[in-house]
Design a protein around this motif. Sequence first.
Motif, PDB file in Angstrom:
ATOM      1  N   HIS A 234       0.832  -1.201   0.000  1.00  0.00           N
ATOM      2  CA  HIS A 234       0.000   0.000   0.000  1.00  0.00           C
ATOM      3  C   HIS A 234       0.873   1.260   0.000  1.00  0.00           C
ATOM      4  CE1 HIS A 234      -3.406  -2.593   0.738  1.00  0.00           C
ATOM      5  NE2 HIS A 234      -2.795  -3.102   1.793  1.00  0.00           N
ATOM      6  N   GLY A 235       0.358   2.284  -0.669  1.00  0.00           N
ATOM      7  CA  GLY A 235       1.064   3.550  -0.717  1.00  0.00           C
ATOM      8  C   GLY A 235       0.928   4.316   0.588  1.00  0.00           C
ATOM      9  N   PRO A 236       1.498   5.511   0.621  1.00  0.00           N
ATOM     10  CA  PRO A 236       1.432   6.332   1.831  1.00  0.00           C
ATOM     11  C   PRO A 236       0.006   6.814   2.086  1.00  0.00           C
ATOM     12  CG  PRO A 236       2.372   7.585   0.032  1.00  0.00           C
ATOM     13  CD  PRO A 236       2.242   6.174  -0.471  1.00  0.00           C
ATOM     14  N   VAL A 237      -0.225   7.250   3.322  1.00  0.00           N
ATOM     15  CA  VAL A 237      -1.542   7.782   3.687  1.00  0.00           C
ATOM     16  C   VAL A 237      -1.845   9.004   2.834  1.00  0.00           C
ATOM     17  CG1 VAL A 237      -2.896   8.835   5.531  1.00  0.00           C
ATOM     18  CG2 VAL A 237      -1.376   6.916   6.044  1.00  0.00           C
ATOM     19  N   GLU A 238      -3.068   9.038   2.288  1.00  0.00           N
ATOM     20  CA  GLU A 238      -3.505  10.158   1.454  1.00  0.00           C
ATOM     21  C   GLU A 238      -4.723  10.814   2.104  1.00  0.00           C
ATOM     22  OE1 GLU A 238      -5.491  10.941  -2.977  1.00  0.00           O
ATOM     23  OE2 GLU A 238      -4.913   8.913  -2.340  1.00  0.00           O
TER      24      GLU A 238
ATOM     25  N   VAL B 243     -17.055   3.982  -3.091  1.00  0.00           N
ATOM     26  CA  VAL B 243     -16.415   2.739  -2.654  1.00  0.00           C
ATOM     27  C   VAL B 243     -17.411   1.938  -1.814  1.00  0.00           C
ATOM     28  CG1 VAL B 243     -14.113   3.769  -2.627  1.00  0.00           C
ATOM     29  CG2 VAL B 243     -15.487   3.787  -0.535  1.00  0.00           C
ATOM     30  N   PRO B 244     -17.203   0.645  -1.693  1.00  0.00           N
ATOM     31  CA  PRO B 244     -18.079  -0.136  -0.812  1.00  0.00           C
ATOM     32  C   PRO B 244     -17.803   0.199   0.655  1.00  0.00           C
ATOM     33  CG  PRO B 244     -16.316  -1.522  -1.643  1.00  0.00           C
ATOM     34  CD  PRO B 244     -16.218  -0.212  -2.389  1.00  0.00           C
ATOM     35  N   ALA B 245     -18.815   0.066   1.459  1.00  0.00           N
ATOM     36  CA  ALA B 245     -18.652   0.347   2.891  1.00  0.00           C
ATOM     37  C   ALA B 245     -17.589  -0.538   3.513  1.00  0.00           C
ATOM     38  CB  ALA B 245     -19.985   0.166   3.610  1.00  0.00           C
ATOM     39  N   SER B 246     -17.395  -1.718   2.943  1.00  0.00           N
ATOM     40  CA  SER B 246     -16.410  -2.660   3.498  1.00  0.00           C
ATOM     41  C   SER B 246     -14.977  -2.156   3.359  1.00  0.00           C
ATOM     42  CB  SER B 246     -16.540  -4.021   2.800  1.00  0.00           C
ATOM     43  OG  SER B 246     -16.334  -3.886   1.395  1.00  0.00           O
ATOM     44  N   ALA B 247     -14.758  -1.129   2.519  1.00  0.00           N
ATOM     45  CA  ALA B 247     -13.411  -0.570   2.361  1.00  0.00           C
ATOM     46  C   ALA B 247     -13.098   0.469   3.423  1.00  0.00           C
ATOM     47  CB  ALA B 247     -13.262   0.062   0.973  1.00  0.00           C
ATOM     48  N   THR B 248     -14.106   0.839   4.197  1.00  0.00           N
ATOM     49  CA  THR B 248     -13.921   1.873   5.210  1.00  0.00           C
ATOM     50  C   THR B 248     -13.761   1.246   6.591  1.00  0.00           C
ATOM     51  OG1 THR B 248     -16.280   2.158   5.716  1.00  0.00           O
ATOM     52  CG2 THR B 248     -15.398   3.383   3.831  1.00  0.00           C
ATOM     53  N   LEU B 249     -13.200   2.020   7.492  1.00  0.00           N
ATOM     54  CA  LEU B 249     -13.011   1.572   8.876  1.00  0.00           C
ATOM     55  C   LEU B 249     -13.910   2.399   9.781  1.00  0.00           C
ATOM     56  CD1 LEU B 249     -11.427  -0.141  10.950  1.00  0.00           C
ATOM     57  CD2 LEU B 249      -9.731   1.705  11.036  1.00  0.00           C
ATOM     58  N   LYS B 250     -14.826   1.711  10.458  1.00  0.00           N
ATOM     59  CA  LYS B 250     -15.735   2.367  11.398  1.00  0.00           C
ATOM     60  C   LYS B 250     -15.085   2.383  12.777  1.00  0.00           C
ATOM     61  CE  LYS B 250     -20.026   1.215  11.097  1.00  0.00           C
ATOM     62  NZ  LYS B 250     -21.253   0.385  11.146  1.00  0.00           N
ATOM     63  N   ASN B 251     -15.062   3.555  13.413  1.00  0.00           N
ATOM     64  CA  ASN B 251     -14.461   3.697  14.738  1.00  0.00           C
ATOM     65  C   ASN B 251     -15.542   4.141  15.718  1.00  0.00           C
ATOM     66  OD1 ASN B 251     -11.490   3.383  13.941  1.00  0.00           O
ATOM     67  ND2 ASN B 251     -12.169   5.046  12.601  1.00  0.00           N
ATOM     68  N   LEU B 252     -16.045   3.206  16.483  1.00  0.00           N
ATOM     69  CA  LEU B 252     -17.101   3.501  17.453  1.00  0.00           C
ATOM     70  C   LEU B 252     -16.468   3.856  18.788  1.00  0.00           C
ATOM     71  CD1 LEU B 252     -20.207   3.433  18.078  1.00  0.00           C
ATOM     72  CD2 LEU B 252     -19.810   1.114  18.949  1.00  0.00           C
TER      73      LEU B 252
ATOM     74  N   ILE C 194      -9.918   3.117   4.550  1.00  0.00           N
ATOM     75  CA  ILE C 194     -10.294   4.524   4.482  1.00  0.00           C
ATOM     76  C   ILE C 194     -10.961   4.854   5.816  1.00  0.00           C
ATOM     77  CG2 ILE C 194     -11.744   6.244   3.344  1.00  0.00           C
ATOM     78  CD1 ILE C 194     -11.587   4.457   0.816  1.00  0.00           C
ATOM     79  N   THR C 195     -10.467   5.860   6.484  1.00  0.00           N
ATOM     80  CA  THR C 195     -10.990   6.165   7.825  1.00  0.00           C
ATOM     81  C   THR C 195     -10.887   7.659   8.071  1.00  0.00           C
ATOM     82  OG1 THR C 195     -10.870   5.525  10.161  1.00  0.00           O
ATOM     83  CG2 THR C 195      -8.774   5.797   8.999  1.00  0.00           C
ATOM     84  N   GLY C 196     -11.397   8.102   9.215  1.00  0.00           N
ATOM     85  CA  GLY C 196     -11.359   9.517   9.544  1.00  0.00           C
ATOM     86  C   GLY C 196      -9.936  10.039   9.661  1.00  0.00           C
ATOM     87  N   ALA C 197      -9.742  11.328   9.301  1.00  0.00           N
ATOM     88  CA  ALA C 197      -8.415  11.946   9.367  1.00  0.00           C
ATOM     89  C   ALA C 197      -8.271  12.834  10.600  1.00  0.00           C
ATOM     90  CB  ALA C 197      -8.159  12.760   8.101  1.00  0.00           C
ATOM     91  N   ASN C 198      -9.236  12.767  11.516  1.00  0.00           N
ATOM     92  CA  ASN C 198      -9.219  13.559  12.747  1.00  0.00           C
ATOM     93  C   ASN C 198      -9.272  15.059  12.462  1.00  0.00           C
ATOM     94  OD1 ASN C 198      -8.924  11.211  14.514  1.00  0.00           O
ATOM     95  ND2 ASN C 198      -6.867  11.063  13.634  1.00  0.00           N
ATOM     96  N   LYS C 199      -9.880  15.404  11.335  1.00  0.00           N
ATOM     97  CA  LYS C 199     -10.114  16.787  10.954  1.00  0.00           C
ATOM     98  C   LYS C 199     -11.523  16.898  10.381  1.00  0.00           C
ATOM     99  CE  LYS C 199      -5.290  17.477   9.477  1.00  0.00           C
ATOM    100  NZ  LYS C 199      -4.430  17.830   8.303  1.00  0.00           N
ATOM    101  N   GLU C 200     -12.186  17.986  10.653  1.00  0.00           N
ATOM    102  CA  GLU C 200     -13.542  18.193  10.151  1.00  0.00           C
ATOM    103  C   GLU C 200     -13.558  18.118   8.629  1.00  0.00           C
ATOM    104  OE1 GLU C 200     -17.577  18.711  10.495  1.00  0.00           O
ATOM    105  OE2 GLU C 200     -16.189  18.730  12.207  1.00  0.00           O
ATOM    106  N   GLY C 201     -14.441  17.265   8.066  1.00  0.00           N
ATOM    107  CA  GLY C 201     -14.585  17.148   6.622  1.00  0.00           C
ATOM    108  C   GLY C 201     -13.444  16.449   5.933  1.00  0.00           C
TER     109      GLY C 201
ATOM    110  N   VAL D 158      -4.725   3.875   5.123  1.00  0.00           N
ATOM    111  CA  VAL D 158      -4.283   3.828   6.517  1.00  0.00           C
ATOM    112  C   VAL D 158      -4.090   2.348   6.851  1.00  0.00           C
ATOM    113  CG1 VAL D 158      -4.874   4.359   8.901  1.00  0.00           C
ATOM    114  CG2 VAL D 158      -5.523   5.946   7.062  1.00  0.00           C
ATOM    115  N   VAL D 159      -2.850   1.967   7.099  1.00  0.00           N
ATOM    116  CA  VAL D 159      -2.498   0.548   7.227  1.00  0.00           C
ATOM    117  C   VAL D 159      -2.292   0.174   8.697  1.00  0.00           C
ATOM    118  CG1 VAL D 159      -0.820  -1.228   6.583  1.00  0.00           C
ATOM    119  CG2 VAL D 159      -1.447   0.558   4.932  1.00  0.00           C
ATOM    120  N   VAL D 160      -2.939  -0.931   9.081  1.00  0.00           N
ATOM    121  CA  VAL D 160      -2.797  -1.438  10.450  1.00  0.00           C
ATOM    122  C   VAL D 160      -1.367  -1.928  10.664  1.00  0.00           C
ATOM    123  CG1 VAL D 160      -3.685  -3.058  12.171  1.00  0.00           C
ATOM    124  CG2 VAL D 160      -5.204  -2.199  10.353  1.00  0.00           C
ATOM    125  N   GLY D 161      -0.754  -1.481  11.748  1.00  0.00           N
ATOM    126  CA  GLY D 161       0.610  -1.886  12.062  1.00  0.00           C
ATOM    127  C   GLY D 161       1.663  -0.946  11.520  1.00  0.00           C
TER     128      GLY D 161
END
Length: 571
Positions: free
Chosen positions: A255-259, A278-287, A364-371, A377-380
């Motif tokens: 995987h490439g760098p975080v974009e 993209v499909p929802a399965s490509a995203t990471l949900k953080n509850l 694909i997940t939140g960038a900790n910035k509004e919008g 974003v790779v685990v590990g």
Amino acid sequence: MAHAAQVQRMSRLMIKTLRDDPADAETASHKLLVRAGYVRRSSAGIWTWLPLGKKVLENVSRIVREEMDAIGGQEVLLPALLPKEPYEASGRWEEYGDLLFRLKDRKGADYLLGPTHEEIFTLTVKDQCTSYKDLPVILYQIQTKYRDEARPRSGVLRGREFQMKDSYSFDTTDEGLEQSYALHRQAYQKIFERLGLDYRIVSAVSGAMGGSASEEFLAPAAAGEDTFVDCPACDYAANTEAVTVKVESADGSVHGPVEELDTPDTPTIETLAEHLGVPASATLKNLLVKVDGEIVAVGVPGDREVDLGKLGEHLAPATVELVTAEDFTGRPELVRGYVGPQGLAGKAFRYIADPRVAPGTSWITGANKEGKHARDVVVGRDFEVDDYLDVVVVEPGDPCPSCGTGLKIDRAIEIGHIFQLGRKYADAFGLDVLGQNGKPARVTMGSYGIGVSRAVAALAEQTHDESGLCWPREVAPADVHVVAAGKAKQTELALEVGEQLGAAGLRVLVDDRAGVSPGVKFTDAELLGVPTIVVAGRRAAEGVVEVKDRRTGEREELTVEEASACSGERY
């Protein structure tokens, strides 16, 4: 052990059947047990067992006792009103929360109504057993239990007061505990087979009970509040809270760098997936949840939901609750709707992930910035997972952990649960005996429960038909229901048949009520669900009765002598 023979005349029986379902009844067992005059509601979640219902309840208890005695269990009866101190010592005075009925005596001392009795059994054995020679021992009781359910429902299936068999094994070794556990498992199989229940043994989570092994006995039923998975290709079965998933690590180097992505007005997985195509399965949900007040993030694939019950079981006895808007105040690093684990996991909060969020996978997940969101974003590489827990809601078709085949999901009623508790309560109360080597040996325990009153409801759910209840013979309130179809001659014959069947060793219910039409009597016979119905009807003058099998509907005309003579094989 055979039932005691008896003849009960309905003209002298306190029973009132109903034609219509109770207005608040949703499940079949609730409707039929009330309509048939087996139980009556006293208040929310509290039930009166009427004469016929008490007979069924006692028959279930008798079977439980016989099989518990067969494995060497010794019956005791502990108090239902219990002091606070033992439960405070084990931590469960607080852990039970609002489920516990608490009260004070006139001197202000705290008491509770027992929901379960691990603490008191432990103290009883500590008082009575001092040497390894006193063990192993299995103690059990059939006792009324109390839990302050917020929404008692489904009749006796989920009440605030209920009958339960709880037993406890005490051993000096882990091997001994395993043997006691195996004995209970076998006894439970015999009990539920004798009761006539269709059941499954499934893997379960121990939760606040603790321990190293736990299995549930579930009765499949549409009214059940438990869900379990069943593999059609192998013998794997588990409560949905205990299902595990095997996921292999991926190669994160591809995987490439975080974009960082501009994603305005996309605070939900649905809006994000639609915006990016993209499909929802490509995203990471953080509850975000609070565990004993501390914020914890739970990461799952965007197309899956977090099972809060499952999460709570994993983290028990800690309290788990969802965060609120107020929890974001003063936490600028937590951007609502755009939270991502990169840069925050392990620092701002503890990060728990489902095994599907495996090392090397990209999200694909939140960038900790509004919008803003982030891609690749790779685990590990970009964040670390503190703990892996199986926390997603299980769905039909999820792979079986044993063979990979798609799982089926069904609803069921929990009728039994067995635990290898280990030394949790022995440690809390210092339960030691003198070992073979002359030194103190810490005792290890097992805990084993059967819902006795719940088993009655489960049987009603599984065995009823459109006409009413249909009890298995071992638990039915009688073996034979004799119906006098109206006239004096028919009533006389019905009583004669009842006496002869009683003399042959059968439990007989005779409907000799005067002024009740044959139609009502026949309807009540179907509703009450006794296995065999004998009708003294139109051929009563000839000494002929009709014998009907309640379950199959098969009918046969026999003389009184024939009906009595074949009682042993027919009834």
